[in-house]
Motif scaffolding. Structure first.
Motif, PDB file in Angstrom:
ATOM      1  N   LYS A 275      61.623  52.077  72.299  1.00 48.03           N
ATOM      2  CA  LYS A 275      62.785  52.224  71.408  1.00 48.03           C
ATOM      3  C   LYS A 275      64.087  52.140  72.211  1.00 48.03           C
ATOM      4  N   VAL A 276      64.087  52.781  73.381  1.00 45.83           N
ATOM      5  CA  VAL A 276      65.298  52.763  74.215  1.00 45.83           C
ATOM      6  C   VAL A 276      65.670  51.312  74.557  1.00 45.83           C
ATOM      7  N   LEU A 277      64.658  50.533  74.974  1.00 50.10           N
ATOM      8  CA  LEU A 277      64.938  49.156  75.387  1.00 50.10           C
ATOM      9  C   LEU A 277      65.332  48.288  74.180  1.00 50.10           C
ATOM     10  N   GLN A 278      64.629  48.531  73.063  1.00 52.54           N
ATOM     11  CA  GLN A 278      64.955  47.766  71.855  1.00 52.54           C
ATOM     12  C   GLN A 278      66.408  48.019  71.429  1.00 52.54           C
ATOM     13  N   ASP A 279      66.802  49.297  71.448  1.00 52.68           N
ATOM     14  CA  ASP A 279      68.184  49.630  71.056  1.00 52.68           C
ATOM     15  C   ASP A 279      69.169  48.984  72.021  1.00 52.68           C
ATOM     16  N   ALA A 280      68.843  49.038  73.322  1.00 51.43           N
ATOM     17  CA  ALA A 280      69.751  48.467  74.330  1.00 51.43           C
ATOM     18  C   ALA A 280      69.897  46.957  74.112  1.00 51.43           C
ATOM     19  N   LEU A 281      68.795  46.303  73.752  1.00 53.79           N
ATOM     20  CA  LEU A 281      68.832  44.855  73.525  1.00 53.79           C
ATOM     21  C   LEU A 281      69.677  44.528  72.291  1.00 53.79           C
ATOM     22  N   PHE A 282      69.491  45.339  71.237  1.00 58.23           N
ATOM     23  CA  PHE A 282      70.267  45.102  70.020  1.00 58.23           C
ATOM     24  C   PHE A 282      71.754  45.389  70.240  1.00 58.23           C
ATOM     25  N   ASP A 283      72.055  46.346  71.148  1.00 59.67           N
ATOM     26  CA  ASP A 283      73.464  46.705  71.394  1.00 59.67           C
ATOM     27  C   ASP A 283      74.079  45.905  72.531  1.00 59.67           C
ATOM     28  N   SER A 284      73.394  44.879  73.012  1.00 58.10           N
ATOM     29  CA  SER A 284      73.869  44.216  74.233  1.00 58.10           C
ATOM     30  C   SER A 284      75.093  43.325  74.000  1.00 58.10           C
ATOM     31  N   GLY A 285      75.378  43.015  72.742  1.00 52.50           N
ATOM     32  CA  GLY A 285      76.544  42.171  72.456  1.00 52.50           C
ATOM     33  C   GLY A 285      76.305  40.710  72.776  1.00 52.50           C
ATOM     34  N   MET A 286      75.026  40.324  72.798  1.00 50.22           N
ATOM     35  CA  MET A 286      74.693  38.924  73.094  1.00 50.22           C
ATOM     36  C   MET A 286      75.031  38.072  71.874  1.00 50.22           C
TER      37      MET A 286
END
Ligand code: ATP
Ligand code: MG
Length: 419
Positions: free
Chosen positions: A310-321
């Protein structure tokens, strides 16, 4: 536009032979020509053939209108709304794309989607000038097997130069993806970039942020599968474009030389596999590409109870890519990365939870593990298991249950008292 005479290379003056052209593309060219139309091979195919490389696809351009092309080929489908293209289908899913010569849309046309598409048809010369870089605008004419060059593409090809056709500033503003294309072709071919073509990328790189995320994803996939993603990303980094394309992940790779220096050789391994016919899946290449960033996100998880996926998924979604990577692929990248992290810690501790093998991304993770730890991938399905067993032969789950050998088994039966 003032009309100018093209440079024409006769058959004897260039190396392209019909033997190197896809037979289905030849069929298409000949049928158009025999029905009274101009029929040219164009774009990447002519460029690659002149460089002695095998083209990825063979695009055809003609003065036949899309409707006329359709009448000539039973296996033809027209696609596209504004610019109708003919797709001619052959065995094995092969498609030869046939476009009608067209010109760069003027401003009125570009703004007004409902304008008659017939107004966008043009001459061969106009068609050459609406293309992106000079080396991509050469024609091979099936009528006399000559090469026709309106844009000095032959000179640039000989000198190893990528040059935007027309004013780079205007052409990038019109379509910022052309900046990506310039860097792609320079990276793939090892060509240098003409000065103004290069300078204007530095000045306009932020324009890429205005492009559709879905189109960017298509572009990214082309590079990921090309066997040159390492050198394309290296150029993106040189031009400071990683943050605008990949958000926080890009900033991390842009600003942390150690992370970048770790990543580049890994991408070269993925590229080597793609070039030698053993490509990793696009998802695995992206997992490798994001790994230095993902690893530090996972390492920063302090509490042991926290759900790392979940931590990594959230970080990926919040990455601003700005590139729209489909949700399912993002989920796959996350799962694979988390399994890889478990594999790395198992290598240190000697304890492995083999139930991970049941996860759908285990095999991908095993491949990614192999790339990031050994810098290569042998021809085997599960390199992690082998490496782990070699490093920790006594670990639980590694000791094979010994089946009694035949002779021992026989002896045991003989010793057994008859009942
Ligand atoms: P590849 O080897 O990757 O197929 P390519 O040059 O053939 O390289 P394509 O994406 O297949 O690239 O495009 C075919 C041709 O269409 C190009 O060679 C170029 O002439 C033209 N083209 C593609 N994209 C653009 C663009 N954004 N602006 C102008 N011309 C373009
Ligand atoms: Mg192409």
């Amino acid at each position: 536009m003032e009309s100018r005479e093209p440079v024409v290379l006769k058959r004897a003056e260039h190396p392209i032979s019909r033997r190197d052209i896809d037979p289905d593309a030849l069929k298409v060219l000949y049928r158009l020509y025999r029905n009274g139309f101009k029929a040219y091979l164009v774009g990447g195919a002519v460029r690659d053939l002149l460089l002695g490389k095998r083209p990825k696809d063979f695009d055809v351009v003609t003065d036949a209108r899309p409707g006329q092309v359709k009448k000539l080929f039973a296996n033809c489908m027209l696609i596209g709304r504004r610019f109708r293209l003919a797709h001619i289908r052959f065995k094995g899913g092969k498609i030869i794309e046939v476009a009608t010569f067209r010109k760069e849309p003027d401003e009125e046309c570009a703004e007004n989607e409902s304008i008659d598409p017939n107004t966008s048809f043009g001459t061969p010369e106009q068609d050459a000038f609406r293309r992106d870089i000079t080396i991509n605008a050469l024609f091979y004419d099936i009528a006399d097997f000559s090469i026709i060059d309106y844009v000095n593409g032959l000179d640039d090809l000989n000198n190893g130069i990528v040059r935007m056709i027309g004013s780079p500033h205007d052409r990038y503003v019109e379509d910022p993806v052309r900046m990506w294309r310039v860097l792609r072709h320079a990276a793939r071919l090892g060509f240098s970039i003409e000065e103004e073509t290069s300078r204007e990328i530095m000045l306009h790189r932020e324009l890429l942020c205005s492009c559709s995320g879905a189109r960017m994803y298509e572009e990214l996939n082309k590079d990921v599968a090309s066997g040159h993603v390492g050198s394309v990303l290296a150029l993106f980094r040189e031009y400071g474009m990683l943050p605008s394309l990949f958000g926080k992940i890009g900033s991390f790779l842009q600003e942390d030389p150690a992370a970048w220096n770790t990543l580049l050789p890994l991408l070269k391994v993925a590229d080597e596999l793609a070039r030698t016919g053993r490509p990793l899946s696009n998802e695995s290449v992206l997992t490798i590409m994001f790994w230095p960033w993902a690893e530090q996100v996972l390492q920063a998880v302090a509490s042991p109870g926290e759900d790392k996926i979940k931590v990594l998924q959230d970080a990926l979604f919040d990455s601003g890519m700005i590139i729209t990577i489909p949700k399912a692929m993002k989920a796959g990248i996350t799962q694979t990365s988390c399994i890889v992290e478990r594999m790395l810690s198992a290598m240190q501790s000697g304890r492995m939870k083999w139930s991970l093998k049941k996860r759908s991304r285990y095999t991908d993770a095993s491949m990614v593990f192999s790339v990031i730890t050994t810098g290569r991938v042998e021809k085997e399905k599960d390199p992690f298991s082998r490496v782990f067993r070699e490093a920790h032969p006594e670990a639980r789950g590694n000791r094979k249950k010994r089946r009694p050998s035949r002779s021992r088994w026989r002896k045991r039966r003989e010793e057994k008292p008859a009942s």
